[in-house]
Design a protein around this motif. Structure first.
Motif, PDB file in Angstrom:
ATOM      1  N   GLN A 264       0.999  -1.127   0.109  1.00 52.89           N
ATOM      2  CA  GLN A 264      -0.060   0.082  -0.074  1.00 52.89           C
ATOM      3  C   GLN A 264       0.858   1.341   0.025  1.00 52.89           C
ATOM      4  OE1 GLN A 264      -2.566   0.187  -1.217  1.00 52.89           O
ATOM      5  NE2 GLN A 264      -4.249  -0.604   0.009  1.00 52.89           N
TER       6      GLN A 264
ATOM      7  N   GLU B 164      -2.843   3.645  -6.087  1.00 48.80           N
ATOM      8  CA  GLU B 164      -3.738   3.338  -4.889  1.00 48.80           C
ATOM      9  C   GLU B 164      -4.537   2.160  -5.189  1.00 48.80           C
ATOM     10  OE1 GLU B 164      -7.516   5.892  -2.922  1.00 48.80           O
ATOM     11  OE2 GLU B 164      -5.428   6.947  -3.079  1.00 48.80           O
ATOM     12  N   ASN B 165      -5.104   1.943  -6.227  1.00 50.09           N
ATOM     13  CA  ASN B 165      -6.087   0.705  -6.603  1.00 50.09           C
ATOM     14  C   ASN B 165      -5.263  -0.231  -7.262  1.00 50.09           C
ATOM     15  OD1 ASN B 165      -5.893   2.704  -8.547  1.00 50.09           O
ATOM     16  ND2 ASN B 165      -8.170   2.519  -8.987  1.00 50.09           N
TER      17      ASN B 165
ATOM     18  N   GLU C 196      -7.115  -3.669  -8.393  1.00 39.62           N
ATOM     19  CA  GLU C 196      -7.949  -3.468  -9.678  1.00 39.62           C
ATOM     20  C   GLU C 196      -7.310  -3.344 -10.989  1.00 39.62           C
ATOM     21  OE1 GLU C 196     -11.203  -0.342 -11.130  1.00 39.62           O
ATOM     22  OE2 GLU C 196     -10.689  -0.272  -9.006  1.00 39.62           O
TER      23      GLU C 196
END
Length: 175
Positions: free
Chosen positions: A129, A157-158, A161
Motif C-alpha cells: 500500500q 492506490e487501486n 483492480e
C-alpha cells in the motif's frame, strides 16, 4: 476538450481507456536513499571544512570548494527527493491494449511512452500500500556498461483492480 478528444491521434480507432491514475508522490525512505543522503552530506561536509580552512589563507581560493559543496548537497537531497518529485509529475493510463506513462519534467519536457500488454508480457505485482505493477524494463547506459530499470505503474492506490484489468487484457477479456 473531452477525454476522447485528448486521446485522438494517439489511440487506435477501437482502443478504449480502461483506467487512469497518478502515483503517490510522498517521499519514501529506502536503504539506497539513506546511503545516498549520508554520502552526500559527508561530501558536502568535507567540502565545507576545506572551504573554511582555505578561507583562512586569504583570497578567493576557498571558492573552488563551492562546486563540491553543492554537488554534495545535490547528491544528499536528490537521492531522497528526486523519485517523489518525478512521481508528482507523472500520469498513468491503461487501455484495452497498452499501458501509457506520461511525464512532464523541467529540462526534459513532456514524454508519453506506450507499452503493449500482450499474452507474453511479464507483469510483476507488488501488493503493498500503495501498490506497484511492473510490466517492462529499459536498459540505461552508465559509464562502464548498462543497468536495468523496471518500468510500470509505481505506487498506485487501486493496484489490485488495475492488476486484474491487465490480466484480463492478457486473456483477451478486457472490459
Amino acid at each position: 476538450m473531452s477525454e476522447a478528444d485528448s486521446w485522438k491521434g494517439i489511440l487506435d480507432d477501437d482502443e478504449t481507456v480502461l483506467w487512469q491514475g497518478r502515483p503517490d508522490g510522498r517521499v519514501t525512505l529506502k536503504a539506497k536513499n539513506i546511503m545516498g543522503f549520508l554520502f552526500g552530506l559527508f561530501f558536502a561536509g568535507f567540502a565545507l571544512v576545506w572551504m573554511v580552512l582555505a578561507s583562512q589563507a586569504g583570497g578567493f581560493f576557498w571558492m573552488f570548494g563551492l562546486l563540491h559543496f553543492f554537488v554534495g548537497l545535490g547528491v544528499a537531497f536528490g537521492s531522497t527527493f528526486w523519485s517523489a518529485w518525478r512521481r508528482r509529475h507523472t500520469w498513468y493510463t491503461l487501455t484495452d491494449r497498452r499501458a501509457f506513462i506520461a511525464t512532464d519534467l523541467p529540462f526534459r519536457g513532456r514524454s508519453l511512452k506506450s507499452y503493449p500488454i500482450t499474452k507474453s508480457t511479464v507483469i510483476d505485482y507488488d501488493g503493498g500500500q500503495p501498490a506497484s505493477i511492473m510490466f517492462n524494463h529499459e536498459m540505461r547506459r552508465k559509464k562502464n556498461g548498462h543497468y536495468r530499470v523496471d518500468v510500470g505503474f509505481e505506487r498506485i492506490e487501486n493496484g489490485a483492480e488495475v492488476y486484474r484489468m491487465m490480466r484480463d487484457i492478457q486473456k483477451g477479456q478486457a472490459v
